[in-house]
Design a protein around this motif. Structure first.
Motif, PDB file in Angstrom:
ATOM      1  N   ARG A 129      -7.388  -3.670   5.860  1.00 39.65           N
ATOM      2  CA  ARG A 129      -8.570  -3.943   5.045  1.00 39.65           C
ATOM      3  C   ARG A 129      -8.233  -4.976   3.959  1.00 39.65           C
ATOM      4  O   ARG A 129      -9.008  -5.888   3.696  1.00 39.65           O
ATOM      5  CB  ARG A 129      -9.086  -2.645   4.415  1.00 39.65           C
ATOM      6  CG  ARG A 129     -10.509  -2.762   3.934  1.00 39.65           C
ATOM      7  CD  ARG A 129     -11.124  -1.473   3.481  1.00 39.65           C
ATOM      8  NE  ARG A 129     -10.703  -0.296   4.206  1.00 39.65           N
ATOM      9  CZ  ARG A 129     -10.344   0.839   3.639  1.00 39.65           C
ATOM     10  NH1 ARG A 129     -10.363   0.977   2.332  1.00 39.65           N
ATOM     11  NH2 ARG A 129      -9.973   1.873   4.359  1.00 39.65           N
ATOM     12  N   GLN A 130      -7.060  -4.830   3.339  1.00 39.17           N
ATOM     13  CA  GLN A 130      -6.642  -5.793   2.309  1.00 39.17           C
ATOM     14  C   GLN A 130      -6.527  -7.198   2.898  1.00 39.17           C
ATOM     15  O   GLN A 130      -6.967  -8.176   2.297  1.00 39.17           O
ATOM     16  CB  GLN A 130      -5.276  -5.408   1.733  1.00 39.17           C
ATOM     17  CG  GLN A 130      -5.269  -4.228   0.823  1.00 39.17           C
ATOM     18  CD  GLN A 130      -3.846  -3.856   0.410  1.00 39.17           C
ATOM     19  OE1 GLN A 130      -2.869  -4.264   1.019  1.00 39.17           O
ATOM     20  NE2 GLN A 130      -3.755  -3.058  -0.633  1.00 39.17           N
ATOM     21  N   GLN A 187       0.414   5.569   0.468  1.00 37.39           N
ATOM     22  CA  GLN A 187      -0.500   6.655   0.797  1.00 37.39           C
ATOM     23  C   GLN A 187       0.253   7.986   0.773  1.00 37.39           C
ATOM     24  O   GLN A 187       1.425   8.059   1.147  1.00 37.39           O
ATOM     25  CB  GLN A 187      -1.124   6.460   2.189  1.00 37.39           C
ATOM     26  CG  GLN A 187      -2.093   5.300   2.250  1.00 37.39           C
ATOM     27  CD  GLN A 187      -3.268   5.477   1.332  1.00 37.39           C
ATOM     28  OE1 GLN A 187      -3.924   6.504   1.316  1.00 37.39           O
ATOM     29  NE2 GLN A 187      -3.531   4.459   0.518  1.00 37.39           N
ATOM     30  N   SER A 245       0.851  -1.175   0.000  1.00 42.67           N
ATOM     31  CA  SER A 245       0.000   0.000   0.000  1.00 42.67           C
ATOM     32  C   SER A 245       0.889   1.228   0.000  1.00 42.67           C
ATOM     33  O   SER A 245       2.006   1.209   0.515  1.00 42.67           O
ATOM     34  CB  SER A 245      -0.915   0.033   1.230  1.00 42.67           C
ATOM     35  OG  SER A 245      -1.733   1.179   1.191  1.00 42.67           O
ATOM     36  N   GLU A 251      -4.452   1.292   7.878  1.00 41.28           N
ATOM     37  CA  GLU A 251      -5.866   0.943   7.692  1.00 41.28           C
ATOM     38  C   GLU A 251      -6.081   0.198   6.376  1.00 41.28           C
ATOM     39  O   GLU A 251      -6.831  -0.772   6.314  1.00 41.28           O
ATOM     40  CB  GLU A 251      -6.733   2.206   7.716  1.00 41.28           C
ATOM     41  CG  GLU A 251      -6.782   2.885   9.064  1.00 41.28           C
ATOM     42  CD  GLU A 251      -7.424   4.267   9.009  1.00 41.28           C
ATOM     43  OE1 GLU A 251      -8.062   4.601   7.989  1.00 41.28           O
ATOM     44  OE2 GLU A 251      -7.295   5.005   9.997  1.00 41.28           O
ATOM     45  N   ILE A 252      -5.423   0.667   5.313  1.00 34.62           N
ATOM     46  CA  ILE A 252      -5.575   0.048   3.997  1.00 34.62           C
ATOM     47  C   ILE A 252      -5.052  -1.385   4.010  1.00 34.62           C
ATOM     48  O   ILE A 252      -5.708  -2.301   3.498  1.00 34.62           O
ATOM     49  CB  ILE A 252      -4.832   0.867   2.910  1.00 34.62           C
ATOM     50  CG1 ILE A 252      -5.387   2.283   2.811  1.00 34.62           C
ATOM     51  CG2 ILE A 252      -4.866   0.156   1.561  1.00 34.62           C
ATOM     52  CD1 ILE A 252      -6.803   2.385   2.333  1.00 34.62           C
TER      53      ILE A 252
END
Length: 175
Positions: free
Chosen positions: A83-84, A65, A63, A79-80
């Motif tokens: 979630r993944q 950001q 990820s 957070e990403i």
């Protein structure tokens, strides 16, 4: 988890290093202690960017950001990735060889598949050998952001894609 933190155009201070280890460290409930986490912090003008890559046998969890505050970027990237992990957990268990990189509690826990991947269209097209530069021209003519082609130099399937700043990227398979 073992952190490998590097900075580009930024000094990785103890505060930044601590923030990364604290925030991304929350993910250690999913991974075994020997899992490596590669973190790159970079600054370009007002853009504070963090890239996190976690290689697990045969796959990469990644990820990136960007925000105007590095600490905000760090929060977002954690957070990403979480979630993944929840989204793709079922796919990871199907590939038993990858299970060795994750803690058993994570593999045993059920997550709701709130965003199941659904392929709604399949396209078939003739792949003609061409040079990457020609593939970029073809991509532009089609108005696409990527183009799949057979590289005339290597005779392998490659992808060219449009990057920020009107530049292009080339994806080649590793042999």
């Amino acid at each position: 988890m073992k952190f490998i933190i590097v900075g580009k155009n930024i000094d990785v201070t103890d505060g930044l290093k601590g923030a990364v280890e604290d925030k991304i460290g929350k993910l250690e409930k999913y991974f075994t202690p020997e899992t490596e986490v590669h973190v790159t912090l970079s600054v370009e003008k007002e853009r504070q960017k963090i890239e996190v890559t976690i290689p697990v046998k045969g796959n990469i969890i990644r990820s990136e950001q960007v925000s105007n505050d590095m600490y905000v970027s760090i929060d977002l990237v954690e957070e990403i990735i979480e979630r993944q992990l929840k989204k793709y957990k079922t796919k990871l268990t199907d590939q038993k060889q990858n299970a060795a990189f994750f803690k058993q509690e994570y593999m045993d826990k059920d997550f709701m598949d709130d965003e199941e991947v659904k392929i709604i269209r399949t396209k078939k097209f003739d792949i003609k050998p061409m040079y990457p530069e020609d593939a970029c021209v073809q991509m532009e003519l089609l108005g696409h952001s990527f183009f799949v082609f057979c590289n005339a130099e290597t005779d392998q399937v490659n992808v060219v894609y449009k990057r920020k700043g009107n530049t292009y990227g080339l994806i080649e398979p590793e042999v």
